[in-house]
Design a protein around this motif. Sequence first.
Motif, PDB file in Angstrom:
ATOM      1  N   ASP A  43       0.847  -1.187   0.000  1.00  0.00           N
ATOM      2  CA  ASP A  43       0.000   0.000   0.000  1.00  0.00           C
ATOM      3  C   ASP A  43       0.888   1.245   0.000  1.00  0.00           C
ATOM      4  O   ASP A  43       1.908   1.275   0.692  1.00  0.00           O
ATOM      5  CB  ASP A  43      -0.919   0.024   1.228  1.00  0.00           C
ATOM      6  N   PRO A  44       0.508   2.289  -0.758  1.00  0.00           N
ATOM      7  CA  PRO A  44       1.333   3.503  -0.809  1.00  0.00           C
ATOM      8  C   PRO A  44       1.201   4.409   0.416  1.00  0.00           C
ATOM      9  O   PRO A  44       1.972   5.347   0.574  1.00  0.00           O
ATOM     10  CB  PRO A  44       0.831   4.218  -2.059  1.00  0.00           C
ATOM     11  N   SER A  45       0.248   4.130   1.304  1.00  0.00           N
ATOM     12  CA  SER A  45       0.021   4.994   2.460  1.00  0.00           C
ATOM     13  C   SER A  45       0.615   4.370   3.721  1.00  0.00           C
ATOM     14  O   SER A  45       0.148   3.320   4.185  1.00  0.00           O
ATOM     15  CB  SER A  45      -1.480   5.222   2.658  1.00  0.00           C
ATOM     16  N   SER A  46       1.601   5.039   4.299  1.00  0.00           N
ATOM     17  CA  SER A  46       2.186   4.540   5.551  1.00  0.00           C
ATOM     18  C   SER A  46       1.167   4.599   6.691  1.00  0.00           C
ATOM     19  O   SER A  46       1.176   3.745   7.578  1.00  0.00           O
ATOM     20  CB  SER A  46       3.458   5.321   5.900  1.00  0.00           C
ATOM     21  N   ASP A  47       0.267   5.581   6.665  1.00  0.00           N
ATOM     22  CA  ASP A  47      -0.776   5.651   7.689  1.00  0.00           C
ATOM     23  C   ASP A  47      -1.705   4.442   7.617  1.00  0.00           C
ATOM     24  O   ASP A  47      -2.082   3.867   8.643  1.00  0.00           O
ATOM     25  CB  ASP A  47      -1.598   6.932   7.545  1.00  0.00           C
ATOM     26  N   LEU A  49      -0.932   1.523   6.359  1.00  0.00           N
ATOM     27  CA  LEU A  49      -0.178   0.332   6.767  1.00  0.00           C
ATOM     28  C   LEU A  49      -0.037   0.254   8.284  1.00  0.00           C
ATOM     29  O   LEU A  49      -0.047  -0.847   8.855  1.00  0.00           O
ATOM     30  CB  LEU A  49       1.187   0.301   6.089  1.00  0.00           C
ATOM     31  N   HIS A  66       4.428  -3.815   2.910  1.00  0.00           N
ATOM     32  CA  HIS A  66       5.386  -3.078   2.088  1.00  0.00           C
ATOM     33  C   HIS A  66       4.781  -1.730   1.712  1.00  0.00           C
ATOM     34  O   HIS A  66       3.673  -1.675   1.179  1.00  0.00           O
ATOM     35  CB  HIS A  66       5.720  -3.868   0.816  1.00  0.00           C
ATOM     36  N   ASN A  67       5.517  -0.659   1.966  1.00  0.00           N
ATOM     37  CA  ASN A  67       5.049   0.695   1.696  1.00  0.00           C
ATOM     38  C   ASN A  67       5.436   1.118   0.285  1.00  0.00           C
ATOM     39  O   ASN A  67       6.608   1.254  -0.031  1.00  0.00           O
ATOM     40  CB  ASN A  67       5.634   1.660   2.723  1.00  0.00           C
TER      41      ASN A  67
END
Length: 193
Positions: A43-47, A49, A66-67
Motif C-alpha cells: 500500500d502507498p500509504s504509511s498511515d 499500513l 510493504h510501503n
Amino acid sequence: MAGLLLAERVPQDGRVLVVGAGGGLELKALSEQQSGWKFDGVDPSSDMLALAQKTIGNLSERIALHNGNISVAPAGPFDGAVCLLVFHHISPEDRKVTLDGIRQRLRPGSPFVLAHVSFPLSEPAYSTWIERHVKFGASSQMDADRHNAAKIGMRKAFIRSPEEEREYLQEAGFTSITQFYQAISFRGWVAYA
C-alpha cells in the motif's frame, strides 16, 4: 468471496499478494480463512499500513507489509493475488503498470481477484450510475451539499467500463476472465495468470 476464489487454486501453504492492503481488513479476513497461507500486503500509504498492522494483530507472523506501489512488492512467485476497492483510484497508466506487475509476480495459472467501481461511461448511464453509487453509500443525514460533493468526487475517480476492465486484464496477460460479482456500481472479476 475472494477467499473462496483464491482457495480454488492456492495451495494450503500458498503465498498471496494483496495490492492496496489499506487498513488490513482483507489481510485479516484471508489469513483467518486460510491458516497456512502467507501474505505480502502492498500500500502507498504509511498511515494505512500502520492501521493494517493494528488490524492484523497476532496474525502478523504470516503477513509482511510493504510501503509503496506494485514496484516494491517482492518478486514472488505468488500463488494468488487480490486487489479490492483500489482500481477506481488508479489512473489508466498506473493501472496498466499495476496489472503487469501483479501478473509478473504470479505463478502460471494462479488466480487474481479484482473488485472495484465499474459501470458504463456513456451518458445518460454514466450520470445515473454515479447517482446510484452516491445514494447507495449515503447516510440518511447526508445533506444536499455533501450529496453534490460526493457526485463531483465520483466524476474525478478513474472509473472504467466493464468492457475496458476486461481489456486491461487481457492486455496484462490474464486469461479466463470472469465477472463473479456485481452490487450497484461495484463489480468483481477473477482471472488467471
